[in-house]
Scaffold this active site. Structure first.
Site, PDB file in Angstrom:
ATOM      1  N   HIS A 120     -15.121  48.992 -14.851  1.00  0.00           N
ATOM      2  CA  HIS A 120     -16.325  48.173 -15.016  1.00  0.00           C
ATOM      3  C   HIS A 120     -17.524  48.999 -14.550  1.00  0.00           C
ATOM      4  O   HIS A 120     -17.482  49.602 -13.474  1.00  0.00           O
ATOM      5  CB  HIS A 120     -16.200  46.898 -14.194  1.00  0.00           C
ATOM      6  CG  HIS A 120     -17.496  46.148 -14.071  1.00  0.00           C
ATOM      7  ND1 HIS A 120     -18.264  45.841 -15.167  1.00  0.00           N
ATOM      8  CD2 HIS A 120     -18.161  45.689 -12.979  1.00  0.00           C
ATOM      9  CE1 HIS A 120     -19.351  45.202 -14.757  1.00  0.00           C
ATOM     10  NE2 HIS A 120     -19.322  45.112 -13.436  1.00  0.00           N
ATOM     11  N   CYS A 162     -17.958  39.675 -14.141  1.00  0.00           N
ATOM     12  CA  CYS A 162     -17.776  41.088 -14.520  1.00  0.00           C
ATOM     13  C   CYS A 162     -16.307  41.434 -14.758  1.00  0.00           C
ATOM     14  O   CYS A 162     -16.012  42.406 -15.458  1.00  0.00           O
ATOM     15  CB  CYS A 162     -18.362  42.007 -13.456  1.00  0.00           C
ATOM     16  SG  CYS A 162     -20.124  41.775 -13.224  1.00  0.00           S
ATOM     17  N   ASN A 181     -25.281  47.513 -15.977  1.00  0.00           N
ATOM     18  CA  ASN A 181     -24.117  46.654 -15.772  1.00  0.00           C
ATOM     19  C   ASN A 181     -24.186  45.514 -16.791  1.00  0.00           C
ATOM     20  O   ASN A 181     -25.043  44.641 -16.681  1.00  0.00           O
ATOM     21  CB  ASN A 181     -24.140  46.116 -14.336  1.00  0.00           C
ATOM     22  CG  ASN A 181     -22.977  45.207 -14.017  1.00  0.00           C
ATOM     23  OD1 ASN A 181     -22.251  44.782 -14.923  1.00  0.00           O
ATOM     24  ND2 ASN A 181     -22.799  44.889 -12.753  1.00  0.00           N
TER      25      ASN A 181
HETATM   26  N1  ACO Z   1     -36.601  49.503  -6.154  1.00  0.00           N
HETATM   27  C1  ACO Z   1     -37.075  50.010  -4.998  1.00  0.00           C
HETATM   28  N2  ACO Z   1     -36.628  49.594  -3.797  1.00  0.00           N
HETATM   29  C2  ACO Z   1     -35.674  48.643  -3.769  1.00  0.00           C
HETATM   30  C3  ACO Z   1     -35.151  48.078  -4.942  1.00  0.00           C
HETATM   31  C4  ACO Z   1     -35.652  48.545  -6.172  1.00  0.00           C
HETATM   32  N3  ACO Z   1     -35.215  48.084  -7.362  1.00  0.00           N
HETATM   33  N4  ACO Z   1     -34.224  47.161  -4.609  1.00  0.00           N
HETATM   34  C5  ACO Z   1     -34.154  47.153  -3.268  1.00  0.00           C
HETATM   35  N5  ACO Z   1     -35.035  48.045  -2.772  1.00  0.00           N
HETATM   36  C6  ACO Z   1     -35.305  48.354  -1.357  1.00  0.00           C
HETATM   37  C7  ACO Z   1     -34.885  47.237  -0.421  1.00  0.00           C
HETATM   38  O1  ACO Z   1     -35.895  46.255  -0.354  1.00  0.00           O
HETATM   39  C8  ACO Z   1     -34.706  47.968   0.857  1.00  0.00           C
HETATM   40  O2  ACO Z   1     -35.968  48.189   1.439  1.00  0.00           O
HETATM   41  P1  ACO Z   1     -36.166  48.061   3.021  1.00  0.00           P
HETATM   42  O3  ACO Z   1     -35.273  49.123   3.611  1.00  0.00           O
HETATM   43  O4  ACO Z   1     -37.624  48.329   3.175  1.00  0.00           O
HETATM   44  O5  ACO Z   1     -35.733  46.676   3.371  1.00  0.00           O
HETATM   45  C9  ACO Z   1     -34.152  49.327   0.412  1.00  0.00           C
HETATM   46  O6  ACO Z   1     -34.484  49.453  -0.979  1.00  0.00           O
HETATM   47  C10 ACO Z   1     -32.653  49.444   0.596  1.00  0.00           C
HETATM   48  O7  ACO Z   1     -32.028  48.295   0.054  1.00  0.00           O
HETATM   49  P2  ACO Z   1     -30.472  48.093   0.083  1.00  0.00           P
HETATM   50  O8  ACO Z   1     -30.132  46.794  -0.557  1.00  0.00           O
HETATM   51  O9  ACO Z   1     -29.956  48.342   1.449  1.00  0.00           O
HETATM   52  O10 ACO Z   1     -30.058  49.305  -0.857  1.00  0.00           O
HETATM   53  P3  ACO Z   1     -28.628  49.844  -1.181  1.00  0.00           P
HETATM   54  O11 ACO Z   1     -28.547  51.265  -0.846  1.00  0.00           O
HETATM   55  O12 ACO Z   1     -27.531  48.951  -0.670  1.00  0.00           O
HETATM   56  O13 ACO Z   1     -28.604  49.754  -2.775  1.00  0.00           O
HETATM   57  C11 ACO Z   1     -27.713  48.340  -4.498  1.00  0.00           C
HETATM   58  C12 ACO Z   1     -28.759  48.497  -3.398  1.00  0.00           C
HETATM   59  C13 ACO Z   1     -27.978  49.369  -5.582  1.00  0.00           C
HETATM   60  C14 ACO Z   1     -27.824  46.941  -5.064  1.00  0.00           C
HETATM   61  C15 ACO Z   1     -26.318  48.546  -3.874  1.00  0.00           C
HETATM   62  O14 ACO Z   1     -26.134  47.769  -2.733  1.00  0.00           O
HETATM   63  C16 ACO Z   1     -25.233  48.247  -4.845  1.00  0.00           C
HETATM   64  O15 ACO Z   1     -25.038  48.938  -5.812  1.00  0.00           O
HETATM   65  N6  ACO Z   1     -24.421  47.208  -4.603  1.00  0.00           N
HETATM   66  C17 ACO Z   1     -23.406  46.836  -5.502  1.00  0.00           C
HETATM   67  C18 ACO Z   1     -23.917  45.703  -6.280  1.00  0.00           C
HETATM   68  C19 ACO Z   1     -23.493  45.721  -7.715  1.00  0.00           C
HETATM   69  O16 ACO Z   1     -23.236  46.700  -8.332  1.00  0.00           O
HETATM   70  N7  ACO Z   1     -23.425  44.532  -8.218  1.00  0.00           N
HETATM   71  C20 ACO Z   1     -23.128  44.332  -9.571  1.00  0.00           C
HETATM   72  C21 ACO Z   1     -22.418  43.092  -9.766  1.00  0.00           C
HETATM   73  S1  ACO Z   1     -20.853  43.123  -8.992  1.00  0.00           S
HETATM   74  C22 ACO Z   1     -20.052  44.213  -9.791  1.00  0.00           C
HETATM   75  O17 ACO Z   1     -20.255  44.359 -10.936  1.00  0.00           O
HETATM   76  C23 ACO Z   1     -19.094  45.000  -8.990  1.00  0.00           C
END
Ligand code: ACO
Length: 325
Positions: free
Chosen positions: A252, A115, A282
Site C-alpha cells: 500500500h 487503505c 496515497n
Molecule cells: N507542510 C509543512 N509542515 C507541516 C505539514 C505540511 N504539509 N504538515 C505538518 N507540518 C508540520 C507540523 O505542524 C509540525 O510542525 P511543528 O513542529 O511546528 O509542530 C511539523 O511539520 C512536524 O509534524 P509531524 O506530524 O511530527 O511530522 P512527521 O515527521 O510525523 O510527518 C507525516 C508527518 C508525513 C504525516 C507522518 O507522520 C506520516 O507519514 N505518518 C503516516 C501517516 C500516513 O501515511 N497515513 C496514511 C493513511 S494510513 C496508511 O495508509 C498507512
C-alpha cells in the site's frame, strides 16, 4: 493433489486526468514541495474534477482489467469493490459497476477496510472462489479520496490522491504447491482500539454529513511499520518461504518513509519494492492494484513471479497476500 486456486489473470487501472503538484497545494495551505517530498516521498497526485465519481474511475479500471485478462464481462459472477468513497451511501457502488458492465447475474457488493480494502477484497474473493460459490471475480479498489480532505488541514490534505485499480480473479485448479499460480496465502487483521488515530469525522448515522479525514500521523506511522512487518512474516511462515523468495513487493502506497522502513525491517532490497507513491500519493484502497498495474505494464512483474502484497489503514486494519503471478 488438485486444489482450488484463485489466479489473477488481468489487471487494469485508471487515474483522473487532473494532476495536483506539491507546488499547487502550497498555494492553498502553508506547505512546501520540500516538506512533502522529504516527509512522504509524494511529488504529485491525481484528483477528480467536479462531477467525476468513484464509479467512473472504477469502471475504467474494471474494463482495463477485463481486457488485460481477455475475459468477457458476462463471465464475471462476483464484483467486490473496496472503497471508502462510494458514489452514494447506498446502493453499493459495485452494483453500479455491475450495471454499467451489463452484468445481471451473480453478486456485487462494497467492502470497507479503508487503505487495506483491496487486500481484504482479494482475500474475500479468494475464499468465495476456493469454496466454489463463484468462478470469476472482479476485485476493484477505487477512491475519490480528495472528497474527504479538509483543504485547510496541511497535515492530511497533502498525502492523498484519487484513482482506481482492478484485477480479474479466476478459479483454477492447482497442484497444492507454492509453485501454483494464484493467491497462495492471505492474512487479515483489525484492531478497533485505534479508531481515533485515523478516521473521518462524519457519517450518515453520526453527523448526517460526509466529514473529513483526521489523523495522528506519528501514531499511524509507528503502528504501520510494526504491523506490516508482522503480517508479512505471517505470510512467509504460512508458506514456508523466506523474504529472499519474493520477486516483487507491492505495498500500500502510504508514504515512502513507511515503505523504506518496512523494506529495511523485513530485509527486502529496495529494487524489489514497487513504489508509486511519488506520482499517485496515497490512493487508499486503489493504491495496491494501481501499483500492480504499473509494474505489470512496464514488464517488471511477469508470469510465475512471487508477488507480496500488503496494506494497512484506518481501524486499524492490515493484511498481506502472497500471489504467484
Ligand atoms: N507542510 C509543512 N509542515 C507541516 C505539514 C505540511 N504539509 N504538515 C505538518 N507540518 C508540520 C507540523 O505542524 C509540525 O510542525 P511543528 O513542529 O511546528 O509542530 C511539523 O511539520 C512536524 O509534524 P509531524 O506530524 O511530527 O511530522 P512527521 O515527521 O510525523 O510527518 C507525516 C508527518 C508525513 C504525516 C507522518 O507522520 C506520516 O507519514 N505518518 C503516516 C501517516 C500516513 O501515511 N497515513 C496514511 C493513511 S494510513 C496508511 O495508509 C498507512
Amino acid at each position: 493433489m488438485s486444489v482450488p486456486r484463485s489466479v489473477i489473470t488481468g489487471v487494469g487501472s485508471y487515474l483522473p486526468k487532473k494532476i495536483v503538484t506539491n507546488d499547487d497545494l502550497s498555494k492553498i495551505v502553508d506547505t512546501s514541495d520540500e516538506w512533502i517530498v522529504e516527509r512522504s516521498g509524494i511529488r504529485q497526485r491525481h484528483m477528480v474534477e467536479d462531477g467525476e465519481k468513484t464509479s467512473d474511475l472504477a469502471l475504467a479500471a474494471a474494463k482495463a482489467a477485463l481486457a488485460n485478462a481477455g475475459v468477457d464481462a458476462q463471465d464475471i459472477d462476483l464484483i467486490i469493490m473496496a472503497t471508502t468513497t462510494p458514489d452514494n451511501t447506498f446502493p453499493a457502488t459495485a452494483t453500479t459497476i455491475q450495471a454499467e458492465l451489463g452484468i445481471h447475474h451473480g453478486a456485487a457488493f462494497d467492502l470497507q477496510a479503508v487503505c487495506s480494502g483491496f487486500v481484504f477484497g482479494l482475500s474475500t474473493a479468494d475464499n468465495f472462489l476456493k469454496a466454489g460459490q463463484f468462478k470469476n471475480a472482479l476485485v476493484i479498489g477505487a477512491e475519490t479520496f480528495s472528497r474527504l480532505l479538509d483543504f485547510e488541514d496541511r497535515t492530511t490534505c497533502v498525502l492523498f490522491g484519487d484513482g482506481a485499480g482492478a484485477v480479474v480473479l479466476q478459479a483454477q485448479e492447482g497442484e497444492g504447491t507454492i509453485e501454483d499460480r494464484g493467491v497462495l496465502t492471505a492474512h487479515l487483521h483489525s484492531d478497533g482500539r485505534h479508531k481515533e488515530k485515523l478516521y473521518v469525522d462524519g457519517g450518515p448515522s453520526s453527523t448526517q454529513s460526509v466529514g473529513h479525514v483526521r489523523m495522528i500521523g506519528r501514531d499511524v506511522f509507528r503502528h504501520a511499520v510494526v504491523n506490516i512487518a508482522d503480517v508479512i512474516n505471517e505470510a512467509l511462515v504460512a508458506t514456508n518461504l523466506t523474504i529472499d523468495d519474493i520477486d516483487w513487493f507491492v505495498p500500500h502506497q502510504a508514504n515512502k518513509r513507511i515503505l523504506d522502513g518496512t523494506a529495511k525491517r523485513i530485509g527486502l532490497p529496495p529494487e524489489k519494492v514497487v513504489m508509486t507513491v511519488g506520482e499517485h500519493g496515497n490512493t487508499s484502497a486503489a493504491s495496491v492494484p494501481l501499483a500492480l498495474s504499473v509494474a505489470v505494464a512496464d514488464g517488471r512483474i511477469k508470469r510465475g513471479d512471487l508477488v507480496l502484497l500488503e496494506a494497512m489503514g484506518g481501524g486499524f486494519t492490515w493484511g498481506s497476500a502472497l500471489v504467484r503471478w
